[in-house]
Design an enzyme around this catalytic site. Structure first.
Site, PDB file in Angstrom:
ATOM      1  N   GLU A  38       5.204   9.166  36.636  1.00  0.00           N
ATOM      2  CA  GLU A  38       5.816   9.601  35.387  1.00  0.00           C
ATOM      3  C   GLU A  38       7.278   9.191  35.453  1.00  0.00           C
ATOM      4  O   GLU A  38       7.978   9.541  36.409  1.00  0.00           O
ATOM      5  CB  GLU A  38       5.693  11.126  35.287  1.00  0.00           C
ATOM      6  CG  GLU A  38       6.132  11.641  33.950  1.00  0.00           C
ATOM      7  CD  GLU A  38       6.099  13.171  33.849  1.00  0.00           C
ATOM      8  OE1 GLU A  38       5.425  13.820  34.674  1.00  0.00           O
ATOM      9  OE2 GLU A  38       6.765  13.679  32.942  1.00  0.00           O
ATOM     10  N   ARG A 264      -0.600  15.635  49.675  1.00  0.00           N
ATOM     11  CA  ARG A 264       0.687  14.968  49.471  1.00  0.00           C
ATOM     12  C   ARG A 264       1.488  14.946  50.761  1.00  0.00           C
ATOM     13  O   ARG A 264       1.230  15.701  51.694  1.00  0.00           O
ATOM     14  CB  ARG A 264       1.478  15.590  48.322  1.00  0.00           C
ATOM     15  CG  ARG A 264       1.712  17.081  48.403  1.00  0.00           C
ATOM     16  CD  ARG A 264       2.091  17.643  47.040  1.00  0.00           C
ATOM     17  NE  ARG A 264       3.392  17.171  46.570  1.00  0.00           N
ATOM     18  CZ  ARG A 264       3.602  16.648  45.361  1.00  0.00           C
ATOM     19  NH1 ARG A 264       2.626  16.518  44.508  1.00  0.00           N
ATOM     20  NH2 ARG A 264       4.802  16.286  44.997  1.00  0.00           N
ATOM     21  N   LYS A 274      10.850  15.888  42.118  1.00  0.00           N
ATOM     22  CA  LYS A 274      11.793  15.185  41.249  1.00  0.00           C
ATOM     23  C   LYS A 274      12.708  16.167  40.518  1.00  0.00           C
ATOM     24  O   LYS A 274      13.866  15.866  40.280  1.00  0.00           O
ATOM     25  CB  LYS A 274      11.025  14.329  40.242  1.00  0.00           C
ATOM     26  CG  LYS A 274      10.531  13.026  40.863  1.00  0.00           C
ATOM     27  CD  LYS A 274       9.956  12.109  39.820  1.00  0.00           C
ATOM     28  CE  LYS A 274       8.494  12.425  39.604  1.00  0.00           C
ATOM     29  NZ  LYS A 274       7.799  11.444  38.771  1.00  0.00           N
TER      30      LYS A 274
HETATM   31  P1  ATP Z   1       7.083  15.414  41.906  1.00  0.00           P
HETATM   32  O1  ATP Z   1       6.217  16.600  42.177  1.00  0.00           O
HETATM   33  O2  ATP Z   1       7.930  14.975  43.027  1.00  0.00           O
HETATM   34  O3  ATP Z   1       7.858  15.516  40.643  1.00  0.00           O
HETATM   35  P2  ATP Z   1       4.992  14.046  40.638  1.00  0.00           P
HETATM   36  O4  ATP Z   1       3.654  14.264  41.215  1.00  0.00           O
HETATM   37  O5  ATP Z   1       5.331  14.773  39.406  1.00  0.00           O
HETATM   38  O6  ATP Z   1       6.063  14.219  41.748  1.00  0.00           O
HETATM   39  P3  ATP Z   1       4.404  11.515  39.546  1.00  0.00           P
HETATM   40  O7  ATP Z   1       5.362  10.534  39.024  1.00  0.00           O
HETATM   41  O8  ATP Z   1       3.536  12.221  38.600  1.00  0.00           O
HETATM   42  O9  ATP Z   1       5.257  12.529  40.373  1.00  0.00           O
HETATM   43  O10 ATP Z   1       3.579  10.892  40.747  1.00  0.00           O
HETATM   44  C1  ATP Z   1       2.970   9.624  40.753  1.00  0.00           C
HETATM   45  C2  ATP Z   1       1.896   9.618  41.788  1.00  0.00           C
HETATM   46  O11 ATP Z   1       2.451   9.883  43.073  1.00  0.00           O
HETATM   47  C3  ATP Z   1       0.869  10.698  41.529  1.00  0.00           C
HETATM   48  O12 ATP Z   1      -0.421  10.159  41.732  1.00  0.00           O
HETATM   49  C4  ATP Z   1       1.178  11.755  42.544  1.00  0.00           C
HETATM   50  O13 ATP Z   1       0.031  12.447  42.911  1.00  0.00           O
HETATM   51  C5  ATP Z   1       1.768  10.938  43.696  1.00  0.00           C
HETATM   52  N1  ATP Z   1       2.700  11.741  44.492  1.00  0.00           N
HETATM   53  C6  ATP Z   1       3.740  12.471  44.061  1.00  0.00           C
HETATM   54  N2  ATP Z   1       4.325  13.129  45.073  1.00  0.00           N
HETATM   55  C7  ATP Z   1       3.660  12.779  46.199  1.00  0.00           C
HETATM   56  C8  ATP Z   1       3.778  13.124  47.589  1.00  0.00           C
HETATM   57  N3  ATP Z   1       4.715  13.965  48.024  1.00  0.00           N
HETATM   58  N4  ATP Z   1       2.907  12.582  48.451  1.00  0.00           N
HETATM   59  C9  ATP Z   1       1.960  11.733  48.024  1.00  0.00           C
HETATM   60  N5  ATP Z   1       1.790  11.376  46.749  1.00  0.00           N
HETATM   61  C10 ATP Z   1       2.623  11.882  45.827  1.00  0.00           C
HETATM   62 MG    MG Z   2       3.927  14.712  37.752  1.00  0.00          MG
END
Ligand code: ATP
Ligand code: MG
Length: 564
Positions: A38, A264, A274
């Site tokens: 995102e 994760r 984020k």
């Molecule tokens: P955050 O929780 O840090 O805001 P997010 O999951 O909202 O991260 P996205 O941009 O939606 O961030 O993530 C893109 C991809 O990366 C998704 O498939 C998510 O599951 C994966 N992802 C995010 N954080 C991690 C992590 N700590 N370890 C592994 N994969 C991750």
């Molecule tokens: Mg997300």
């Protein structure tokens, strides 16, 4: 490295994929994955894991991986983030080729599907407020209640949805919901929202839309449209899988992707959300998303980590379904392993003490060959200038040496790396008793670091020639947080910010070869650590070096043992 990779047992995702391939469950036998960030912030180290899994599986099984920007929340998303995401993935060495997609590409299609659902009586426009909806939703132990709008006539739903799209209603007044089951044990199936009203200019669709589709509706359908075979996400989406399966089984959707979840990546001493990282940026706790202390990809790049070391790190962590916290030390280990093999060795004095070599001719300069990297058999070498006035580290001299100290003290002989043996003879002090310089003599026969009589010395110091060295700024970075779990003890992660995470040395002295270093080069300042040229602030007339990480310091250990 390659062979190591081949020898490890298959992880659970590889097993699933191999099984699917073997049993003909993959259309055209082509694995299609996607990385769906995102664009509401910069990517962090956690994302590296997801990138390596998705791109890595596609690579391994000869398939492809799409980059899909999941841009369904226009209020929080910016083009700057999209650009940074692309740059970061490329830096890691992955390429999505022509497969660059945006969830917003599918807005028309999603709208069409929504209208179809309404016509089939599978979706309705609800006027409950957000709070009411929450109330009606029930809990994990109690079923939800049907909304009074649930049985709104189809014609009215169609008209209202159309009017929502035309901008006739304020935000929050109506939502479009799927009609599934308010009593489902899975809360995500209790008539999930499909669309909400939002007046925001979207980076790509501008003001075309004022209704935006929800994640649980958009994501599975985007996967289906793109022909994704294995939709891999993190464990928090496990409970959403039934909603995913519901969406991909809507009539008329031809391809059925499947969702798989993995744990994760969490690292101690780090935050990987984020939202929290944005807070640190917005409130100037760091200099930006690419501050070298940030756990962002742009941060670690600017810090001097190599993409190879980060990939090695996530590889070692592995892919599993159980959440855990990985030790920061493992990450640094991977960084050191890689940099040890590739970093160019230079001598830098960070805390200078002047040494005057009394029996060395004034004004004379000699050049010694210094190997760029003793760990690399193809290593080249460079020249380092030597003269009467040199700097060594303050800690490499002791006026009253403690037991076990083998560095310079009066009467003791040491080796100057690449150069001569010197023996300290006296010190000069200022009015307050501070040592301002050490006098020494050198042995002209010890050029290159060995003597004719073969006598041994225990200490070797690095040094720079005072008149030749580059004067530069050195930024000594350390962990951004001082607690293993930031915020654990007080509930506020800001309380655990490490006040010493950045110590700036305004004037350090580095051998003149450092002038040739550029951003992206990997350097080791002998005995001080791994360093890089700061990609943002370094200028030829004022070079700035960042500490990537320390070396393992045997003296620190010894000091601790001696109780110093
Ligand atoms: P955050 O929780 O840090 O805001 P997010 O999951 O909202 O991260 P996205 O941009 O939606 O961030 O993530 C893109 C991809 O990366 C998704 O498939 C998510 O599951 C994966 N992802 C995010 N954080 C991690 C992590 N700590 N370890 C592994 N994969 C991750
Ligand atoms: Mg997300």
């Amino acid at each position: 490295m390659e062979t190591e990779k081949e020898e490890r047992p298959l992880n659970f995702l590889e097993k699933i994929i191999e099984d699917d391939l073997k049993n003909g469950r993959v259309p055209n036998n082509e694995i299609v994955t996607r990385f769906p960030p995102e664009p509401n912030g910069y990517l962090h180290i956690g994302h590296i894991k997801s990138i390596c899994i998705n791109f890595g599986l596609a690579e391994k099984y000869g398939g492809r991986c799409h980059l899909r920007l999941d841009d369904t929340n226009p209020a929080k998303e910016e083009t700057e983030y999209i650009d940074s995401i692309k740059e970061d993935i490329k830096w890691l060495g992955f390429d999505w080729g022509k497969y660059e997609y945006y969830a917003s590409d599918y807005y028309d299609k999603l709208y069409e599907i929504a209208v179809r659902l309404i016509k089939e009586g599978q979706a309705y426009v609800d006027s409950l407020s957000a709070e009411e909806m929450k109330e009606y939703r029930g809990t994990l132990t109690e079923p939800g209640k049907n909304s009074p709008d649930r049985d709104r006539p189809i014609e009215e739903n169609l008209r209202l949805f159309e009017e929502m799209k035309e901008g006739k209603y304020p935000e929050g007044s109506y939502t479009l919901r799927a009609k599934i089951d308010m009593a489902s044990p899975n809360i995500n199936l209790r008539d999930p929202a499909l669309y909400r009203i939002k007046y925001a200019t979207h980076p790509r669709t501008g003001d075309k839309w004022c209704i935006y589709p929800m994640y649980d509706f958009t994501h599975p359908i985007s996967d289906a449209i793109e022909g994704i075979t294995h939709s891999i996400c993190t464990l928090e989406f496990e409970d959403h899988r039934p909603a995913y399966d519901w969406a991909t089984s809507i009539d008329g959707i031809e391809h059925t992707p499947h969702q798989y979840e993995f744990a994760r990546l969490n690292i101690n001493y780090m935050l990987m959300s984020k939202r929290k990282l944005l807070y640190l940026v917005r409130n100037n706790f760091v200099s930006g998303w690419d501050d070298p202390r940030m756990p962002t990809i742009s941060g670690v790049r600017r810090r001097g980590y190599s993409p190879e070391s980060m990939k090695d790190f996530v590889n070692r962590v592995g892919v599993a379904k159980v959440e855990g916290v990985v030790d920061y030390a493992l990450m640094e280990f991977c960084v050191r392993e890689d940099l040890n093999k590739r970093a160019k060795r230079l001598m830098a004095v960070l805390d200078p003490l002047l040494v005057v070599i009394d029996n060395y001719e004034d004004g004379k300069t000699e050049y010694f060959d210094a190997e760029d990297n003793p760990e690399d058999e193809n290593s080249k070498s460079h020249k380092v200038a030597f003269s009467k006035h040199i700097y060594i580290e303050k800690e490499d001299f002791m006026e009253n040496p403690v037991k076990g100290y083998h560095r310079l003290y009066i009467g003791n002989e040491i080796r100057l790396k690449h150069a001569y043996y010197i023996t300290a003879t006296s010190v000069e002090k200022d009015g307050e008793g501070n040592i301002i310089c050490v006098h020494a003599t050198y042995d002209p026969e010890s050029r290159g670091g060995t003597t004719k009589d073969g006598r041994k010395v225990k200490g070797t110091s690095h040094w720079v020639s005072k008149d030749h060295a580059l004067e530069a700024e050195v930024r000594q970075y350390d962990k951004l947080f001082k607690a293993e779990v930031p915020g654990l003890s007080t509930g506020n992660y800001l309380d655990d910010l490490n006040p010493d995470s950045l110590v700036v040395i305004e004037k350090a002295y580095i051998e003149e070869e450092a002038r040739n270093a550029k951003a992206g080069d990997y350097l080791q300042f002998i005995r001080n650590g791994y360093y890089c040229v700061d990609s943002k602030d370094s200028r030829p007339e004022h070079m700035v070096f960042n500490r990537t990480c320390t070396l393992k310091d045997s003296w620190a250990k010894q000091k601790a043992k001696l109780g110093l």
